[in-house]
Design a protein around this motif. Structure first.
Motif, PDB file in Angstrom:
ATOM      1  N   PHE A 140       0.832  -1.205   0.000  1.00 21.78           N
ATOM      2  CA  PHE A 140       0.000   0.000   0.000  1.00 21.78           C
ATOM      3  C   PHE A 140       0.867   1.255   0.000  1.00 21.78           C
ATOM      4  N   ALA A 141       1.898   1.279   0.838  1.00 19.46           N
ATOM      5  CA  ALA A 141       2.795   2.435   0.897  1.00 19.46           C
ATOM      6  C   ALA A 141       3.535   2.603  -0.434  1.00 19.46           C
ATOM      7  N   HIS A 142       3.899   1.481  -1.073  1.00 19.63           N
ATOM      8  CA  HIS A 142       4.588   1.551  -2.359  1.00 19.63           C
ATOM      9  C   HIS A 142       3.664   2.134  -3.427  1.00 19.63           C
ATOM     10  N   PHE A 143       2.393   1.740  -3.408  1.00 21.76           N
ATOM     11  CA  PHE A 143       1.434   2.298  -4.365  1.00 21.76           C
ATOM     12  C   PHE A 143       1.262   3.792  -4.132  1.00 21.76           C
ATOM     13  N   LYS A 144       1.177   4.197  -2.880  1.00 21.90           N
ATOM     14  CA  LYS A 144       1.013   5.609  -2.554  1.00 21.90           C
ATOM     15  C   LYS A 144       2.231   6.414  -2.996  1.00 21.90           C
ATOM     16  N   LYS A 145       3.386   5.853  -2.794  1.00 21.40           N
ATOM     17  CA  LYS A 145       4.624   6.539  -3.176  1.00 21.40           C
ATOM     18  C   LYS A 145       4.669   6.776  -4.686  1.00 21.40           C
ATOM     19  N   ASN A 146       4.120   5.838  -5.451  1.00 20.81           N
ATOM     20  CA  ASN A 146       4.126   5.958  -6.908  1.00 20.81           C
ATOM     21  C   ASN A 146       2.817   6.515  -7.467  1.00 20.81           C
ATOM     22  N   ASN A 147       1.912   6.959  -6.561  1.00 24.46           N
ATOM     23  CA  ASN A 147       0.635   7.568  -6.977  1.00 24.46           C
ATOM     24  C   ASN A 147      -0.208   6.636  -7.845  1.00 24.46           C
ATOM     25  N   ARG A 198      -1.881  -9.570  -3.178  1.00 28.11           N
ATOM     26  CA  ARG A 198      -1.071 -10.330  -2.215  1.00 28.11           C
ATOM     27  C   ARG A 198      -0.244 -11.395  -2.923  1.00 28.11           C
ATOM     28  N   LEU A 199      -0.820 -12.009  -3.953  1.00 34.03           N
ATOM     29  CA  LEU A 199      -0.114 -13.050  -4.705  1.00 34.03           C
ATOM     30  C   LEU A 199       1.129 -12.486  -5.394  1.00 34.03           C
ATOM     31  N   TYR A 200       1.011 -11.280  -5.925  1.00 34.69           N
ATOM     32  CA  TYR A 200       2.118 -10.671  -6.672  1.00 34.69           C
ATOM     33  C   TYR A 200       2.771  -9.526  -5.912  1.00 34.69           C
ATOM     34  N   GLN A 201       2.674  -9.556  -4.601  1.00 29.71           N
ATOM     35  CA  GLN A 201       3.217  -8.467  -3.794  1.00 29.71           C
ATOM     36  C   GLN A 201       4.720  -8.287  -4.009  1.00 29.71           C
ATOM     37  N   ASP A 202       5.455  -9.388  -3.993  1.00 26.31           N
ATOM     38  CA  ASP A 202       6.908  -9.286  -4.136  1.00 26.31           C
ATOM     39  C   ASP A 202       7.308  -8.732  -5.500  1.00 26.31           C
ATOM     40  N   VAL A 203       6.543  -9.072  -6.526  1.00 28.49           N
ATOM     41  CA  VAL A 203       6.846  -8.575  -7.865  1.00 28.49           C
ATOM     42  C   VAL A 203       6.523  -7.092  -7.976  1.00 28.49           C
ATOM     43  N   LEU A 204       5.381  -6.696  -7.432  1.00 33.48           N
ATOM     44  CA  LEU A 204       4.925  -5.318  -7.580  1.00 33.48           C
ATOM     45  C   LEU A 204       5.787  -4.329  -6.818  1.00 33.48           C
ATOM     46  N   ILE A 221       4.652   2.871 -14.094  1.00 33.58           N
ATOM     47  CA  ILE A 221       4.283   2.388 -15.424  1.00 33.58           C
ATOM     48  C   ILE A 221       4.190   0.863 -15.445  1.00 33.58           C
ATOM     49  N   HIS A 222       5.204   0.199 -14.896  1.00 33.68           N
ATOM     50  CA  HIS A 222       5.216  -1.262 -14.945  1.00 33.68           C
ATOM     51  C   HIS A 222       4.129  -1.866 -14.047  1.00 33.68           C
ATOM     52  N   MET A 223       3.854  -1.232 -12.901  1.00 35.41           N
ATOM     53  CA  MET A 223       2.760  -1.739 -12.061  1.00 35.41           C
ATOM     54  C   MET A 223       1.420  -1.616 -12.771  1.00 35.41           C
TER      55      MET A 223
END
Length: 464
Positions: A332-339, A387-393, A399-401
């Motif tokens: 969640f924090a990673h998504f927020k950081k990348n908007n 959750r399944l792809y958490q480590d990848v994301l 852009i890639h997410m």
């Protein structure tokens, strides 16, 4: 003179015929080329085994007996290539080198046999798993038909069977019962709506390739969205080749979508509906599929999305983010950081109920539990995918997410995904999904409202 010249010619011909052969090449200097007879591979194999002591006069070899004990086949050509002595015009192979080559050859054969055995074991296990899966489906179908659907009593056993996936033979019937028919639609009403749609198609001009935006249509003009249906049917499950022009279900899908636009002209046709209708067609008869389709789209969540109710959609996204932060704080924090906001990936998932985003068999299994648990499971599934792809994301940028989540992998392990879905807790500060959704007091709601304009742009470009 003529006789003399004839004798001269005879001498020249004899000289050419008696000319010595060109010398062959050796490592140093030239030597006369010897005529080396070509040996038969079987003869080479037999000579090798005779020299190595594997066969003797008292034990004559046969093609089956000459095969070495650690092989299931007779590699004659390979044996001849590696184990036979060099030609006479080449330096002889040292004994150490010959032994080394022989050992390497036997090691390669042993590795090849090991790989073949491993592959055979893998195929056998895959076949056993498939047989076991089919047996479990048959047993579950028997339980559904003889116990659950007759008594319509859902205990823990039936709920567990529901979670494991409804057997395809009874899936349509269970979906119809779970979705219900609150709108009281009959087969006759479907026929009336279909007749009206066909009349509309006959009187409507050829569909435009650049239709007006759906939001610009008034309530009285919604039936003009019939023109959009033909454009989207060809793009519905194109890999199946059954809904496209000339396919067995093309007319059925066309009829259901057209009938719905006449049944609900206030909603009309919205891109994404074709996938939902197609999944229902694969599991139900035409009229029953239309009844389930209309009732399914009448649910609050689906109606909010297909009527493009921005305010209510933002409320759903805000509630989703509450449970997103609760279950996956790091991501969640990673998504927020990348908007990266939920509308970028959730719109596609919710609009089509995952039928466009997940493999069809996996999407049907998601539908199974969705029919049981309601809209909450759609957002729980979204958290399971994250959750399944958490480590990848967490290793990707914006852009890639966005690209990854809008086009998930083609092969997603069903059991692994459902394990991650089961690990998601839909509770935040002792509040369930319905309570969080009703409160609408998420700290992220203000942010989403401020981003409403960009959200609308994403929505307008989302599909296909």
């Amino acid at each position: 003179m003529m006789a003399f010249h004839g004798n001269d010619e005879l001498v020249r011909v004899q000289a050419v015929q008696s000319k010595p052969k060109d010398p062959g090449w050796k490592l140093f200097g030239k030597v006369p080329l010897r005529d080396v007879p070509i040996k038969d591979p079987k003869k080479i194999q037999k000579e090798y085994e005779t020299r190595s002591g594997k066969a003797g006069p008292a034990n004559p070899t046969s093609p089956r007996q000459s095969v070495r004990k650690n092989l299931d086949f007779e590699p004659l050509s390979t044996t001849a290539l590696i184990l036979e002595d060099r030609p006479a015009n080449l330096p002889a192979k040292p004994a150490e080198e010959a032994l080394k080559h022989r050992q390497q050859y036997e090691e390669m054969v042993a590795l090849a046999k090991k790989r073949e055995l491993k592959e055979a074991q893998r195929r056998k296990k895959k076949l056993e798993d498939r047989c076991k899966h089919e047996e479990n489906i048959g047993t579950a179908a028997q339980i559904w038909n003889q116990e659950i659907l007759i008594c319509r009593f859902f205990n823990q056993i039936s709920l567990d069977l529901w979670w494991q996936g409804i057997p395809p033979s009874v899936r349509g019937k269970v979906w119809s019962l779970a979705v219900g028919n609150e709108l009281n639609i009959t087969h006759e009403l479907y026929s009336i709506c279909l007749a009206r749609a066909r009349e509309k198609w006959r009187t409507t001009a050829a569909p435009s390739t650049d239709p007006e935006p759906e939001d610009a249509l008034g309530s009285s003009d919604r039936e003009s969205s019939l023109e959009l249906i033909k454009l989207d049917i060809s793009r519905t499950f194109p890999q199946l080749c059954i809904f496209q022009q000339g396919g067995p279900y093309h007319d059925v899908l066309h009829s259901i979508l057209g009938a719905y636009t006449c049944y609900r002209p206030d909603v009309g046709y919205v891109q994404g509906m074709s996938f939902i209708a197609a999944v229902l067609i694969l599991n139900l008869d035409t009229a029953d599929a239309f009844i389930a389709f209309a009732n399914l789209l009448n649910k609050p969540c689906q109606m909010a999305f297909f009527r493009v109710d921005h305010s209510l959609m933002l409320t759903y996204f805000a509630a989703f983010e509450v449970f997103f932060e609760e279950n996956l704080p790091k991501l969640f924090a990673h998504f927020k950081k990348n908007n990266l906001t939920p509308d970028i990936y959730l719109i596609d998932w919710i609009f089509t109920l995952y039928s466009k985003s997940l493999p069809l068999d996996l999407a049907c299994r998601v539908w199974d539990v969705f029919c049981r648990d309601g809209e909450e499971f759609l957002f729980r599934t979204a958290l399971g995918v994250l959750r399944l792809y958490q480590d990848v994301l967490t290793c990707m940028d914006f852009i890639h997410m966005a690209q990854f989540l809008t086009r998930l992998p083609d092969l997603i392990p069903a059991e692994e995904l459902f394990q991650h879905i089961a690990a998601v807790h839909m509770s935040s500060r002792n509040r369930k999904w319905a309570q969080v959704l009703k409160s609408g007091s998420s700290p992220f709601r203000l942010f989403l409202v401020l981003e409403k304009e960009s959200f609308s742009r994403v929505l307008s470009k989302k599909f296909f």
